[in-house]
Motif scaffolding. Structure first.
Motif, PDB file in Angstrom:
ATOM      1  N   ILE A 222       6.231  10.383  12.028  1.00 25.09           N
ATOM      2  CA  ILE A 222       5.915  10.247  10.444  1.00 25.09           C
ATOM      3  C   ILE A 222       6.742   9.525   9.906  1.00 25.09           C
ATOM      4  O   ILE A 222       7.903   9.587   9.991  1.00 25.09           O
ATOM      5  N   ASP A 223       6.260   8.419   9.191  1.00 21.95           N
ATOM      6  CA  ASP A 223       7.028   7.320   8.359  1.00 21.95           C
ATOM      7  C   ASP A 223       6.938   7.711   6.925  1.00 21.95           C
ATOM      8  O   ASP A 223       5.871   8.246   6.606  1.00 21.95           O
ATOM      9  N   LEU A 224       8.273   7.840   6.374  1.00 22.74           N
ATOM     10  CA  LEU A 224       8.326   8.293   4.934  1.00 22.74           C
ATOM     11  C   LEU A 224       8.546   7.036   4.186  1.00 22.74           C
ATOM     12  O   LEU A 224       9.500   6.098   4.191  1.00 22.74           O
ATOM     13  N   TYR A 225       7.617   6.811   3.286  1.00 27.78           N
ATOM     14  CA  TYR A 225       7.873   5.762   2.147  1.00 27.78           C
ATOM     15  C   TYR A 225       8.254   6.169   0.647  1.00 27.78           C
ATOM     16  O   TYR A 225       7.167   7.224   0.285  1.00 27.78           O
ATOM     17  N   GLU A 226       9.153   5.843   0.265  1.00 29.97           N
ATOM     18  CA  GLU A 226       9.596   6.502  -1.239  1.00 29.97           C
ATOM     19  C   GLU A 226      10.208   5.315  -2.023  1.00 29.97           C
ATOM     20  O   GLU A 226      11.176   4.851  -1.435  1.00 29.97           O
ATOM     21  N   ALA A 227       9.863   5.281  -3.225  1.00 29.78           N
ATOM     22  CA  ALA A 227      10.512   4.469  -4.170  1.00 29.78           C
ATOM     23  C   ALA A 227      11.916   4.730  -4.847  1.00 29.78           C
ATOM     24  O   ALA A 227      12.638   3.926  -5.300  1.00 29.78           O
ATOM     25  N   ASP A 228      12.152   6.025  -4.839  1.00 28.07           N
ATOM     26  CA  ASP A 228      13.386   6.549  -5.454  1.00 28.07           C
ATOM     27  C   ASP A 228      14.545   6.626  -4.343  1.00 28.07           C
ATOM     28  O   ASP A 228      14.213   7.622  -3.293  1.00 28.07           O
ATOM     29  N   HIS A 229      15.387   5.886  -4.320  1.00 30.60           N
ATOM     30  CA  HIS A 229      16.372   6.030  -3.041  1.00 30.60           C
ATOM     31  C   HIS A 229      17.129   7.245  -2.893  1.00 30.60           C
ATOM     32  O   HIS A 229      17.104   7.894  -1.767  1.00 30.60           O
ATOM     33  N   PRO A 230      17.541   7.920  -3.903  1.00 27.92           N
ATOM     34  CA  PRO A 230      18.213   9.255  -3.598  1.00 27.92           C
ATOM     35  C   PRO A 230      17.207  10.314  -3.010  1.00 27.92           C
ATOM     36  O   PRO A 230      17.476  11.308  -2.342  1.00 27.92           O
ATOM     37  N   LYS A 261       4.239  -3.019   6.577  1.00 27.06           N
ATOM     38  CA  LYS A 261       3.874  -3.586   7.805  1.00 27.06           C
ATOM     39  C   LYS A 261       3.570  -2.743   8.956  1.00 27.06           C
ATOM     40  O   LYS A 261       2.680  -3.477   9.976  1.00 27.06           O
ATOM     41  N   HIS A 262       3.476  -1.496   8.906  1.00 29.65           N
ATOM     42  CA  HIS A 262       3.028  -0.700  10.173  1.00 29.65           C
ATOM     43  C   HIS A 262       1.750  -0.386   9.790  1.00 29.65           C
ATOM     44  O   HIS A 262       1.110  -0.229   8.802  1.00 29.65           O
ATOM     45  N   ARG A 263       0.988   0.212  10.825  1.00 28.71           N
ATOM     46  CA  ARG A 263      -0.250   0.661  10.524  1.00 28.71           C
ATOM     47  C   ARG A 263      -0.734   2.055  11.228  1.00 28.71           C
ATOM     48  O   ARG A 263       0.076   2.378  12.233  1.00 28.71           O
ATOM     49  N   MET A 290      -3.195   0.303  -1.051  1.00 29.66           N
ATOM     50  CA  MET A 290      -2.280   0.083   0.059  1.00 29.66           C
ATOM     51  C   MET A 290      -2.430   0.896   1.100  1.00 29.66           C
ATOM     52  O   MET A 290      -2.028   0.429   2.368  1.00 29.66           O
ATOM     53  N   ALA A 291      -3.019   1.948   1.214  1.00 30.70           N
ATOM     54  CA  ALA A 291      -3.230   2.878   2.100  1.00 30.70           C
ATOM     55  C   ALA A 291      -4.267   2.451   2.826  1.00 30.70           C
ATOM     56  O   ALA A 291      -4.307   2.375   4.207  1.00 30.70           O
ATOM     57  N   ALA A 292      -5.361   1.906   2.097  1.00 33.17           N
ATOM     58  CA  ALA A 292      -6.700   1.350   2.847  1.00 33.17           C
ATOM     59  C   ALA A 292      -6.183   0.128   3.844  1.00 33.17           C
ATOM     60  O   ALA A 292      -6.586  -0.014   4.937  1.00 33.17           O
ATOM     61  N   SER A 293      -5.060  -0.675   3.456  1.00 33.81           N
ATOM     62  CA  SER A 293      -4.713  -1.738   4.166  1.00 33.81           C
ATOM     63  C   SER A 293      -3.888  -1.541   5.311  1.00 33.81           C
ATOM     64  O   SER A 293      -3.696  -2.095   6.354  1.00 33.81           O
ATOM     65  N   ALA A 294      -3.077  -0.186   5.174  1.00 33.80           N
ATOM     66  CA  ALA A 294      -2.084   0.187   6.411  1.00 33.80           C
ATOM     67  C   ALA A 294      -2.760   1.125   7.327  1.00 33.80           C
ATOM     68  O   ALA A 294      -1.917   1.239   8.122  1.00 33.80           O
ATOM     69  N   LEU A 295      -3.893   1.402   7.144  1.00 28.38           N
ATOM     70  CA  LEU A 295      -4.557   2.376   7.978  1.00 28.38           C
ATOM     71  C   LEU A 295      -5.220   1.525   9.234  1.00 28.38           C
ATOM     72  O   LEU A 295      -5.985   0.345   9.223  1.00 28.38           O
TER      73      LEU A 295
END
Length: 338
Positions: A222-230, A261-263, A290-295
């Motif tokens: 599982i790759d986790l993407y999050e804008a809030d660093h804390p 960058k990953h799929r 963005m999800a559509a482009s990353a799948l």
């Protein structure tokens, strides 16, 4: 467009109400945002701290070097730009007190919505003498760090929260006091024993990733993407504790603007839909794109949203098939397949 409060923060220096820090001095800027112009004789080097990726990127585009966390001590001054999270603002002040030298000035600015007036009263109630001025629909106030600031600092520090007896969170994070009901609803529909590669878009402090791993402990990763660093760092700590065998990667990322960058075979998400206090469905729509482009081809998006948000048209446009999986009184679970 920058907030007025960032201009208010520098107004005392522009009017010479406060003497600008000189060349050779060091200034810590907590909650830094672009949109300010330094007075001509503001010669100090600024260390800008901004943990929210879109605002961090805005600083970098302006040529202002920034970082997502605070380092260093014995600064000659601290600037604090408030946000709408009271606990996070008090933690900012506590951090400023710990990192400036005794006698150094701490200058704070924010709008009424940021709670600047109540925070100024709180600081005064802790025995610190403050001065203030109002400009640009916001207020700035300032005070000097006393030689012994430990008691005041401890009074300002807001404690971490312990959610569901297992997740550690902190003020300023989304739904830091409880698991978001929309996320809880989405987790009911996670596949069992899923074995492929998954991404969690807008991962927060790790609730959805943890729930997915509980349902599918043999997941490839599982790759986790999050804008809030804390929040991202909290997710890392939580998953290291709760799912030590999970293969996880962590990305501090603006999913509305930065390419992934990953799929992936599956993307799960509970997208944000507020800009300040206003409902802003374009944020979720951008994340769907963005999800559509990353799948990968044949990959699937599984997401939750408030029932009134208009995400179905963009799903229909970008996915081969899409539809509603479930709904309750407040939320709907939507899916799309590439």
């Amino acid at each position: 467009m920058s907030r007025d409060a960032v201009k208010t923060l520098f107004h005392p220096f522009a009017t010479r109400t406060l003497t600008p820090p000189a060349q050779g001095e060091r200034v810590l800027f907590l909650g830094a945002e672009a949109g300010f112009d330094l007075p001509e004789d503001f010669g100090a080097a600024i260390t800008a701290v901004q943990p929210f990726r879109p605002l961090y990127n805005g600083l970098m585009r302006r040529g202002i070097e920034a970082q997502p966390f605070t380092e260093g001590e014995d600064y000659d001054m601290a600037l604090v730009l408030l946000n709408r999270h009271r606990g996070a603002n008090e933690n900012y002040l506590a951090d400023a007190l710990k990192r400036v030298r005794p006698g150094a000035r701490i200058v704070v600015a924010g709008s009424k919505e940021d709670g600047v007036q109540s925070l100024r009263k709180r600081v005064g109630g802790l025995g610190l003498e403050t001065e203030h001025l109002a400009k640009y629909h916001a207020q700035a106030f300032w005070f000097a760090r006393p030689v012994d600031s430990e008691t005041i600092t401890k009074a300002l520090v807001q404690p971490q929260a312990f959610v569901l007896d297992r997740f550690v969170t902190a003020p300023g994070m989304f739904s830091h006091g409880e698991a978001d009901p929309g996320s809880v609803f989405l987790a009911r529909y996670f596949p069992k024993d899923y074995k492929k590669l998954v991404a969690d878009f807008g991962a927060g402090w790790g609730f959805l990733a943890s729930e997915f791993y509980s349902a599918s402990p043999n997941v490839e990763g599982i790759d986790l993407y999050e804008a809030d660093h804390p929040s991202l760092e909290a997710a890392r700590r939580n998953l290291n504790t709760l799912a030590p065998k999970l293969s996880a990667r962590y990305f501090w990322h603006d999913l509305a603007r930065e390419e992934v960058k990953h799929r992936y075979d599956l993307i799960i998400m509970n997208p944000p839909f507020h800009e300040g206090h206003a409902t802003e469905p374009s944020l979720g729509q951008a994340m769907i794109k963005m999800a559509a482009s990353a799948l990968k081809s044949g990959g699937e998006l599984l997401m939750v949203a408030n029932r009134g948000l208009p995400y179905e048209p963009v799903l229909k446009e970008l996915f081969r098939t899409s539809g509603e999986v479930a709904r309750n009184a407040r939320y709907k679970v939507l899916s799309g397949k590439k």
